[in-house]
Design a protein around this motif. Structure first.
Motif, short mmCIF file in Angstrom:
data_model
loop_
_atom_site.label_atom_id
_atom_site.label_comp_id
_atom_site.label_asym_id
_atom_site.label_seq_id
_atom_site.Cartn_x
_atom_site.Cartn_y
_atom_site.Cartn_z
N LYS A 272 -1.40 -15.12 29.80
CA LYS A 272 -1.96 -16.27 29.07
C LYS A 272 -1.09 -17.20 28.67
CE LYS A 272 -6.17 -14.39 29.57
NZ LYS A 272 -6.94 -15.25 30.70
N VAL A 273 0.30 -16.56 28.35
CA VAL A 273 1.29 -17.60 27.85
C VAL A 273 2.44 -17.36 28.63
CG1 VAL A 273 2.66 -18.00 25.89
CG2 VAL A 273 0.57 -17.40 25.73
N LEU A 274 3.34 -18.29 29.01
CA LEU A 274 4.46 -18.43 29.90
C LEU A 274 5.62 -19.23 29.21
CD1 LEU A 274 5.92 -17.52 32.61
CD2 LEU A 274 4.76 -19.68 33.56
N CYS A 275 6.64 -18.46 28.87
CA CYS A 275 7.76 -19.36 28.02
C CYS A 275 8.97 -19.51 29.05
CB CYS A 275 8.01 -18.44 26.99
SG CYS A 275 6.77 -17.82 25.68
N LYS B 28 9.69 -9.71 20.32
CA LYS B 28 9.29 -9.15 19.12
C LYS B 28 7.89 -9.61 18.83
CE LYS B 28 10.37 -8.82 14.16
NZ LYS B 28 11.16 -9.28 13.04
N HIS B 29 7.27 -10.66 19.15
CA HIS B 29 6.26 -11.22 19.04
C HIS B 29 5.21 -11.20 20.23
CE1 HIS B 29 8.13 -12.59 15.54
NE2 HIS B 29 7.04 -12.63 14.80
N GLY B 30 5.31 -10.48 21.07
CA GLY B 30 4.56 -10.08 22.27
C GLY B 30 4.90 -10.50 23.68
N CYS B 31 5.99 -11.08 23.81
CA CYS B 31 6.43 -11.30 24.98
C CYS B 31 7.07 -10.29 25.83
CB CYS B 31 7.58 -12.66 25.05
SG CYS B 31 6.59 -14.18 25.04
N THR B 32 6.75 -10.26 27.24
CA THR B 32 7.79 -9.33 28.20
C THR B 32 8.61 -10.47 28.79
OG1 THR B 32 5.90 -8.01 28.50
CG2 THR B 32 7.45 -7.78 30.13
N GLU C 99 16.76 -15.87 21.06
CA GLU C 99 15.48 -16.45 21.36
C GLU C 99 14.54 -15.66 22.02
OE1 GLU C 99 16.62 -21.34 21.19
OE2 GLU C 99 16.95 -20.02 23.11
N VAL C 100 14.95 -14.88 23.04
CA VAL C 100 14.46 -13.99 23.94
C VAL C 100 13.85 -12.88 23.00
CG1 VAL C 100 14.53 -12.49 25.71
CG2 VAL C 100 15.50 -14.80 25.86
N ASP C 101 14.88 -12.26 22.24
CA ASP C 101 14.63 -11.23 21.36
C ASP C 101 13.23 -11.42 20.37
OD1 ASP C 101 16.55 -9.62 22.51
OD2 ASP C 101 17.89 -10.09 20.96
N LEU C 102 13.26 -12.75 19.89
CA LEU C 102 12.35 -13.09 18.76
C LEU C 102 10.86 -13.14 19.82
CD1 LEU C 102 11.91 -13.97 15.90
CD2 LEU C 102 12.18 -16.10 16.51
N GLU D 215 -6.69 -10.22 21.86
CA GLU D 215 -6.26 -8.81 21.79
C GLU D 215 -6.27 -8.35 23.60
OE1 GLU D 215 -7.95 -4.55 20.46
OE2 GLU D 215 -8.81 -6.45 19.85
N GLY D 216 -5.31 -8.01 24.01
CA GLY D 216 -4.98 -7.48 25.05
C GLY D 216 -4.29 -8.70 26.34
N ASP D 217 -4.07 -9.88 25.72
CA ASP D 217 -3.58 -10.70 26.61
C ASP D 217 -2.02 -10.74 26.60
OD1 ASP D 217 -6.03 -11.96 27.00
OD2 ASP D 217 -5.56 -13.60 25.27
N ASP D 218 -1.47 -11.12 27.74
CA ASP D 218 0.05 -10.83 27.95
C ASP D 218 0.72 -12.15 27.69
OD1 ASP D 218 -0.35 -8.08 28.51
OD2 ASP D 218 -0.26 -8.25 30.57
N ALA D 219 1.97 -12.17 27.49
CA ALA D 219 2.78 -13.18 27.51
C ALA D 219 4.16 -13.07 28.12
CB ALA D 219 3.05 -13.77 26.04
N VAL D 220 4.85 -13.86 28.66
CA VAL D 220 6.06 -13.66 29.41
C VAL D 220 6.95 -14.71 29.03
CG1 VAL D 220 7.10 -13.92 31.86
CG2 VAL D 220 4.82 -12.72 31.65
N VAL D 221 8.23 -14.31 29.10
CA VAL D 221 9.42 -15.28 28.85
C VAL D 221 10.37 -14.92 30.01
CG1 VAL D 221 10.53 -13.32 27.41
CG2 VAL D 221 11.08 -15.89 27.28
#
Length: 239
Positions: A190-193, A210-214, A204-207, A160-166
């Motif tokens: 915390k996650v880098l795509c 939708k699941h938490g990536c910026t 793929e970017v949209d999906l 909770e509160g973590d960020d992910a980036v694409v």
């Protein structure tokens, strides 16, 4: 090879590449000191007691230094061309990525999954560890189905509160502006795509979004995957 990695409780080096490095690069002899590490354990030094073309016997082994801390980061990487794989795995291992998830993508050719280089991932990790003077390998996973992975497993990568980036060159928000904001908050993603060469497709970017990536852009230039990895991970090293 800045560190010779050895199995637990080993006092002899028999790996051909390591022995070649000791002979030809270090030009070491009996009585010289080597920097060594125990796989999964500490780093230290040992003295060469005997050396020949097939074996280097060690004595006075002291393992008194902990390995460098891992980055609190998971990299989700679209499977790249096999020739690029070795460099990427080595670089991410050297930079201290904690977890690497290699996924299929629309622009990943099916033949890449049959490459014999995928059977050599541990070898590339080993090279990266010895380069960085580290002993703890990253966790590496393979996900051959992109949509089920994102829909069923991606959210588990984030607390909770973590960020992910694409990374996406056509995103409106720049990595520079995003990073400045996160550094001010003392909070890194915390996650880098990262896509393979050619990048992610819009679906793929949209999906992922939708699941938490910026979605973030490094600018209008289309960069090689190795360049993107180096630039983005550099932010974790200088924070």
């Amino acid at each position: 090879m800045n560190c010779i990695l050895l199995p637990k409780n080993s006092t002899a080096i028999r790996d051909a590449l390591q022995i070649k490095h000791i002979h030809e690069v270090l030009k070491a002899k009996v009585g010289d000191t080597l920097t060594i590490g125990e796989i999964g354990g500490n780093i230290g030094t040992a003295t060469i007691a005997k050396i020949d073309r097939d074996e280097v016997v060690l004595t006075d082994v002291v393992l008194d230094k902990k390995p460098p801390a891992k980055l609190d980061l998971t990299v989700v990487l679209a499977l790249p061309r096999p020739k690029v794989m070795r460099r990427l795995i080595m670089n991410m291992t050297s930079l201290g990525v904690n977890r690497i998830i290699i996924v299929n993508s629309y622009r990943t050719q099916k033949s890449y999954w049959q490459s014999p280089l995928l059977e050599r991932i541990d070898e590339f990790v080993f090279e990266g560890l010895q380069q960085a003077v580290d002993t703890v390998p990253p966790i590496i996973e393979f996900k051959k189905r992109f949509k089920p992975f994102v829909e069923d497993e991606f959210s588990a990568l984030l607390a909770e509160g973590d960020d992910a980036v694409v990374a996406h060159p056509y995103a409106k928000q720049s990595w520079k502006a995003y990073l400045a904001e996160k550094k001010a908050q003392q909070k890194m993603p915390k996650v880098l795509c990262i896509g393979a060469e050619g990048g992610w497709i819009a679906y793929e970017v949209d999906l992922l979004r939708k699941h938490g990536c910026t979605a973030m852009s490094l600018g209008e230039r289309i960069l090689r995957t190795e360049t993107v990895v180096s630039v983005l991970l550099g932010a974790w090293l200088v924070q």
